[in-house]
Write an enzyme that holds these catalytic residues in place. Structure first.
Site, mmCIF file in Angstrom:
data_model
loop_
_atom_site.group_PDB
_atom_site.id
_atom_site.type_symbol
_atom_site.label_atom_id
_atom_site.label_comp_id
_atom_site.label_asym_id
_atom_site.label_seq_id
_atom_site.Cartn_x
_atom_site.Cartn_y
_atom_site.Cartn_z
ATOM 1 N N ARG A 90 29.225 23.279 47.990
ATOM 2 C CA ARG A 90 30.669 23.155 48.094
ATOM 3 C C ARG A 90 31.177 24.013 49.261
ATOM 4 O O ARG A 90 32.056 23.623 50.009
ATOM 5 C CB ARG A 90 31.259 23.636 46.765
ATOM 6 C CG ARG A 90 32.643 23.174 46.472
ATOM 7 C CD ARG A 90 33.021 23.588 45.055
ATOM 8 N NE ARG A 90 34.358 24.121 45.031
ATOM 9 C CZ ARG A 90 34.668 25.377 45.305
ATOM 10 N NH1 ARG A 90 33.742 26.245 45.632
ATOM 11 N NH2 ARG A 90 35.919 25.781 45.255
ATOM 12 N N ASN A 122 40.053 16.016 52.622
ATOM 13 C CA ASN A 122 39.846 16.864 51.439
ATOM 14 C C ASN A 122 38.958 18.060 51.754
ATOM 15 O O ASN A 122 38.177 17.992 52.696
ATOM 16 C CB ASN A 122 39.209 16.022 50.327
ATOM 17 C CG ASN A 122 40.262 15.259 49.561
ATOM 18 O OD1 ASN A 122 41.292 15.826 49.205
ATOM 19 N ND2 ASN A 122 40.022 13.979 49.317
ATOM 20 N N HIS A 177 45.538 18.687 44.472
ATOM 21 C CA HIS A 177 44.862 17.389 44.435
ATOM 22 C C HIS A 177 43.442 17.639 43.954
ATOM 23 O O HIS A 177 42.589 18.053 44.713
ATOM 24 C CB HIS A 177 44.856 16.796 45.841
ATOM 25 C CG HIS A 177 44.327 15.413 45.909
ATOM 26 N ND1 HIS A 177 44.742 14.412 45.072
ATOM 27 C CD2 HIS A 177 43.421 14.844 46.733
ATOM 28 C CE1 HIS A 177 44.112 13.298 45.388
ATOM 29 N NE2 HIS A 177 43.306 13.525 46.387
HETATM 30 N N1 APR Z 1 37.321 14.615 65.184
HETATM 31 C C1 APR Z 1 37.660 13.323 64.927
HETATM 32 N N2 APR Z 1 37.105 12.619 63.937
HETATM 33 C C2 APR Z 1 36.161 13.213 63.204
HETATM 34 C C3 APR Z 1 35.769 14.543 63.404
HETATM 35 C C4 APR Z 1 36.393 15.256 64.462
HETATM 36 N N3 APR Z 1 36.087 16.527 64.752
HETATM 37 N N4 APR Z 1 34.812 14.845 62.503
HETATM 38 C C5 APR Z 1 34.610 13.755 61.753
HETATM 39 N N5 APR Z 1 35.431 12.760 62.158
HETATM 40 C C6 APR Z 1 35.528 11.392 61.689
HETATM 41 C C7 APR Z 1 34.185 10.782 61.298
HETATM 42 O O1 APR Z 1 33.439 10.418 62.443
HETATM 43 C C8 APR Z 1 34.617 9.594 60.466
HETATM 44 O O2 APR Z 1 34.748 8.412 61.247
HETATM 45 O O3 APR Z 1 36.285 11.305 60.487
HETATM 46 C C9 APR Z 1 36.009 10.006 59.926
HETATM 47 C C10 APR Z 1 36.052 10.105 58.423
HETATM 48 O O4 APR Z 1 35.916 8.821 57.932
HETATM 49 P P1 APR Z 1 35.073 8.430 56.620
HETATM 50 O O5 APR Z 1 33.800 9.195 56.610
HETATM 51 O O6 APR Z 1 35.050 6.934 56.542
HETATM 52 O O7 APR Z 1 35.933 9.035 55.442
HETATM 53 P P2 APR Z 1 37.249 8.389 54.772
HETATM 54 O O8 APR Z 1 36.866 7.591 53.590
HETATM 55 O O9 APR Z 1 38.084 7.770 55.811
HETATM 56 O O10 APR Z 1 37.952 9.710 54.235
HETATM 57 C C11 APR Z 1 38.499 10.646 55.133
HETATM 58 O O11 APR Z 1 40.154 11.390 53.615
HETATM 59 O O12 APR Z 1 40.526 10.809 51.413
HETATM 60 C C12 APR Z 1 39.976 11.767 52.269
HETATM 61 O O13 APR Z 1 38.159 12.753 51.021
HETATM 62 C C13 APR Z 1 38.484 11.900 52.090
HETATM 63 O O14 APR Z 1 38.259 13.874 53.443
HETATM 64 C C14 APR Z 1 38.074 12.464 53.400
HETATM 65 C C15 APR Z 1 39.065 11.816 54.379
#
Ligand code: APR
Length: 312
Positions: A90, A122, A177
């Site tokens: 975590r 999150n 949340h």
């Molecule tokens: N800059 C820009 N984008 C980034 C970075 C960064 N430094 N680090 C990670 N990302 C991008 C990832 O490449 C990915 O495309 O953030 C995106 C996250 O997308 P997903 O993994 O599909 O996650 P998602 O389901 O969209 O959830 C995003 O929202 O609801 C919350 O818990 C969930 O924290 C999570 C967030």
């Protein structure tokens, strides 16, 4: 002049939010991600849907640290982060997402100093703290999307239980949340009638429990990834309310400065949302039990904020 909304993170939530923003023609949209090609590809795909969906919103996508396309955005929705991977503690997750949030927020603040930030990543309330500190923005321009999603889930289950339109339902969820969120049946209604008069107490308890586990229920079904349609809808509803200065009262994570007896903490509370972001925090009178649940939730959020100080 056209409005501009930048969405950081072109993953499931980010891309779905971009789609809804464009289809509602609320603003031009800039999608930013670290993945090569993905934001540009999704943006182009959304543009090619526009003739069929009938909108003229411009959607562009960029990769990396060049945030210049986000210049002067009215709103920035931040969904960037990584999900918890097998074997990851975590603390590892918290520290990784904290660093991502810190870096992207600094990039955003440099090019869009007047934007309202809507945080989605999150752990939500903790990430709001990071964005608040990294941006240096006033507290009214940093808020988190959580309560609207949790209350939408609550409303869905109320509508299912009573076989009524979701549009006739209204629900409140306060607090952090997570597992400690505080759904408030007393303030949850069907066309103004409290659900406490319409649904048996044990069924309300079951609905509250399902709401609390709403995110986990979807993770359990999807297996790979977490919910994104409803989270994107909630983030876009907040953006629309701000862009149109509608002054809707919506549950959002906001920085508390003594409201509800809580200080220096982001937590889910009813907020009046308008062009200036958080225009007012609405204080409703809580019963002793409700207040105790809120305090318990505040302790959980404070625990994460303390963990982040330790991990810095
Ligand atoms: N800059 C820009 N984008 C980034 C970075 C960064 N430094 N680090 C990670 N990302 C991008 C990832 O490449 C990915 O495309 O953030 C995106 C996250 O997308 P997903 O993994 O599909 O996650 P998602 O389901 O969209 O959830 C995003 O929202 O609801 C919350 O818990 C969930 O924290 C999570 C967030």
């Amino acid at each position: 002049m056209r409005k501009k909304v930048t969405v950081i993170g072109a993953g499931n939530v980010g891309a779905t939010a971009a789609m809804r923003l464009a289809e509602k023609e609320l603003a031009d949209v800039v999608l930013i991600d670290i993945l090569e090609g993905v934001p540009a590809g999704k943006a182009l795909d959304l543009m090619e849907a526009a003739p069929i969906e009938k909108h003229d919103a411009n959607v562009i996508g960029t990769t990396g640290d060049d945030y210049s396309p986000a210049k002067d955005s009215d709103i920035v929705i931040i969904t960037a982060g990584i999900p918890r991977k097998p074997g990851m503690s975590r603390d590892d997750l918290l520290s990784t997402n904290m660093n991502i949030m810190d870096a992207v927020t600094k990039n955003v603040a440099a090019v869009a100093p007047n934007a309202v930030l809507i945080i989605v990543s999150n752990p939500l309330d903790a990430m709001c703290h990071v964005a608040y500190n990294a941006s240096g923005f006033p507290k009214n321009r940093v808020l988190g999307m959580a309560g609207l999603l949790d209350s939408a889930r609550f409303r869905t289950f109320i509508a299912m239980e009573l076989d009524v339109s979701v549009e006739s339902t209204h629900a409140y969820v306060m607090g952090g949340h997570g597992d400690t969120m505080v759904p408030l049946p007393r303030f949850s209604t069907v066309s103004g009638i409290p659900i406490t008069q319409l649904i048996a107490p044990e069924r309300i308890d079951a609905i509250v429990e399902r709401t609390r586990n709403g995110g986990a229920e979807i993770v359990g079904l999807l297996k790979t990834g977490s919910a994104y349609y409803a989270p994107a809808s909630a983030a876009v509803e907040m953006a629309e309310t701000i862009l149109k200065d509608k002054k809707k009262i919506l549950p959002c994570s906001a920085y508390l400065s003594g409201e509800y007896g809580i200080r220096d903490l982001f937590m889910g509370v009813p907020v009046k949302l308008g062009a200036n972001g958080v225009e007012e925090i609405i204080e409703v009178e809580l019963t002793d039990d409700e207040k105790a649940a809120l305090d318990h939730s505040a302790d959980a959020v404070r625990g994460l904020v303390d963990d982040m100080k330790r991990l810095k």
